[in-house]
Design a protein around this motif. Structure first.
Motif, PDB file in Angstrom:
ATOM      1  N   TYR A  96      19.512  -9.397  16.943  1.00  0.00           N
ATOM      2  CA  TYR A  96      19.033  -9.359  15.560  1.00  0.00           C
ATOM      3  C   TYR A  96      18.000 -10.445  15.307  1.00  0.00           C
ATOM      4  CZ  TYR A  96      23.141  -6.407  14.704  1.00  0.00           C
ATOM      5  OH  TYR A  96      24.079  -5.419  14.744  1.00  0.00           O
ATOM      6  N   THR A  97      18.227 -11.638  15.857  1.00  0.00           N
ATOM      7  CA  THR A  97      17.281 -12.742  15.678  1.00  0.00           C
ATOM      8  C   THR A  97      15.940 -12.412  16.316  1.00  0.00           C
ATOM      9  OG1 THR A  97      19.131 -14.296  15.672  1.00  0.00           O
ATOM     10  CG2 THR A  97      16.933 -15.211  16.053  1.00  0.00           C
ATOM     11  N   ALA A  98      15.966 -11.844  17.520  1.00  0.00           N
ATOM     12  CA  ALA A  98      14.725 -11.476  18.205  1.00  0.00           C
ATOM     13  C   ALA A  98      13.965 -10.414  17.416  1.00  0.00           C
ATOM     14  CB  ALA A  98      15.034 -10.983  19.614  1.00  0.00           C
ATOM     15  N   VAL A  99      14.678  -9.448  16.862  1.00  0.00           N
ATOM     16  CA  VAL A  99      14.032  -8.399  16.078  1.00  0.00           C
ATOM     17  C   VAL A  99      13.366  -8.994  14.840  1.00  0.00           C
ATOM     18  CG1 VAL A  99      14.502  -6.378  14.631  1.00  0.00           C
ATOM     19  CG2 VAL A  99      15.482  -6.518  16.912  1.00  0.00           C
ATOM     20  N   VAL A 100      14.040  -9.889  14.155  1.00  0.00           N
ATOM     21  CA  VAL A 100      13.490 -10.490  12.942  1.00  0.00           C
ATOM     22  C   VAL A 100      12.276 -11.351  13.272  1.00  0.00           C
ATOM     23  CG1 VAL A 100      13.958 -12.172  11.113  1.00  0.00           C
ATOM     24  CG2 VAL A 100      15.628 -10.391  11.635  1.00  0.00           C
TER      25      VAL A 100
END
Length: 130
Positions: A96-100
């Motif tokens: 999720y962090t990488a996507v954001v």
């Protein structure tokens, strides 16, 4: 064969009689408009009166509770709600962090590109003051 026909006609009459009885019983058991209806059990007027008395009691109790007691209750309820949360696993959190971060970087690039293009366009239309 005639006997079977007669038997089925009698059965139909019995069903109609049973329907009438059921309708009469259902009309007698119909709750009043002011009576609460619950799904799990029977609703009684005594229960409704007891619940309304409990509501009056809790309203008075909340009026008497001090500021620090209300703040403490708030934090207890926050902790109780946080225990209900389904927290992501470490792998999900990293995904999720990488996507954001990727999404923000792409949007930053688009906005920076549009800003540069509009700045050049304005300078071309109105001339370069230098």
């Amino acid at each position: 064969m005639a006997e079977n026909k007669r038997h089925s006609e009698d059965a139909g009459d019995d069903d109609r009689l049973n329907d009438d009885v059921v309708d009469d019983v259902a009309a007698d058991d119909a709750p009043d408009a002011d009576e609460p209806v619950s799904r799990g059990g029977t609703a009684t007027r005594a229960r409704a009166k007891a619940e309304s008395a409990d509501e009056r009691k809790t309203r008075k109790d909340t009026e008497r509770v001090g500021l620090f007691a209300r703040i403490a209750r708030f934090f207890r309820e926050v902790v109780a709600e946080l225990r209900k949360v389904i927290w992501p696993t470490r792998k999900e959190l990293l995904t999720y962090t990488a996507v954001v971060v990727t999404f923000v970087a792409v949007m930053l690039t688009i906005v920076a590109g549009l800003d540069y293009a509009f700045a050049k366009g304005v300078l071309w239309v109105f001339g370069n003051p230098s």
